[in-house]
Design an enzyme around this catalytic site. Structure first.
Site, PDB file in Angstrom:
ATOM      1  N   SER A  73       0.862  -1.180   0.000  1.00  0.00           N
ATOM      2  CA  SER A  73       0.000   0.000   0.000  1.00  0.00           C
ATOM      3  C   SER A  73       0.896   1.227   0.000  1.00  0.00           C
ATOM      4  CB  SER A  73      -0.860   0.005   1.269  1.00  0.00           C
ATOM      5  OG  SER A  73      -1.403   1.288   1.515  1.00  0.00           O
TER       6      SER A  73
ATOM      7  N   TYR B 199      -2.756  -1.021  10.386  1.00  0.00           N
ATOM      8  CA  TYR B 199      -2.674  -1.251   8.933  1.00  0.00           C
ATOM      9  C   TYR B 199      -1.336  -0.739   8.382  1.00  0.00           C
ATOM     10  CZ  TYR B 199      -4.076  -1.134   3.990  1.00  0.00           C
ATOM     11  OH  TYR B 199      -4.141  -1.323   2.632  1.00  0.00           O
TER      12      TYR B 199
END
Ligand code: BGC
Length: 269
Positions: free
Chosen positions: A154, A167
């Site tokens: 990401s 995350y």
């Protein structure tokens, strides 16, 4: 079906492939003639829909339900894949989730779950794939590499993300996990790379893009001024899995419309 001789006949496992980016990657690989295992952790009926879509375009796929954070389930999934397709050529470590909260309110359970799926899941699947690549050896007519591993990361492997600490930590971990195994496995001709998407239209961020106002707010973070589509990621995964990218290993490819260009500084900060 647009059959690419460079990928045709190879076999891929795509984790978390019943929706979003994983689904688009599974379909893109299948469209190139790759035999695909569509992994999902829940909702096998959604995984089956992806398989049906692939089959209706003439492709080959099976669905397999397994939690990538569980060693026994991962090993059983790889065994099922070898039974169906004989081996693995391409692993796409895609399964991932978010459990967002303010840092001070974050429960240990929500921290652990995200690390387990997003990071430990990538370890367990990559280890099984690498073991099989080494056992099998190079199959020259399929690929010049022994095997290819693609880690879905990401932009938050480099952009800190308040309110999403578990995350961002998991994706930061994926970056050095990927680079470390790339370094270790390169002499065996196993290529390992990351795809680091920005804002892509999927279920994971659907709640952040419900109104035009929310979309406009996200667009201020994207110089290229559009939200990404899962298919953007599918095309990159196909290329990274193919011998066309044979000299690329240990790389993180940001696919984000410029989100990682620090657009807040465009007007001199
Ligand atoms: C997250 C999305 C988010 C995007 C950009 C992704 O990794 O899963 O929820 O929209 O990063 O911030």
């Amino acid at each position: 079906m647009n059959s690419n001789p460079k990928l045709k006949g190879q076999s891929a496992l795509v984790t978390g492939a019943s929706s979003g980016i994983g689904k688009a990657v599974a379909i893109a690989l299948a469209n190139e003639g790759v035999n695909v295992v569509v992994n999902c952790s829940s909702h096998p009926e959604r995984g089956q829909e992806v398989v049906d879509e692939i089959k209706s375009s003439g492709g080959t796929a099976i669905v397999y339900q397994a939690d990538v954070s569980k060693e026994d389930e991962v090993q059983a999934m790889f065994a099922a894949m070898y039974k169906a397709f004989g081996t693995i050529d391409i692993l796409v470590n895609n399964a991932g989730l978010q459990k967002d909260s303010a840092f001070v309110d974050m429960t240990l359970a929500d921290w652990q779950k995200v690390i387990d799926v997003n990071l430990t899941g990538q370890f367990l699947c990559a280890r099984e794939a690498a073991r099989e690549f080494l056992r099998r050896g190079i199959v020259a007519e399929r690929s010049v590499a022994l095997g290819k591993i693609i880690c879905m990361s990401s932009v938050h492997d480099m952009i800190p993300w308040s309110g999403h600490v578990n995350y961002a930590s998991s994706k930061g971990g994926v970056m050095l996990f990927m680079k470390s195994i790339a370094q270790e496995l390169a002499p065996h001709k196993i290529r390992v790379n990351s795809i680091s998407p920005g804002a892509i239209k999927t279920r994971i961020n659907a709640s952040e893009m419900e109104t035009q106002e929310e979309i406009d707010k996200i667009l201020t973070l994207i110089p290229y001024n559009r939200i990404g589509e899962p298919e953007d990621i599918g095309k990159l995964a196909v290329w990274l899995a193919s011998d066309d990218s044979d000299y690329i290993t240990g790389a993180t490819i940001y696919i984000d419309g410029g989100m990682t260009l620090f657009p807040g500084f465009a007007g001199n900060g």
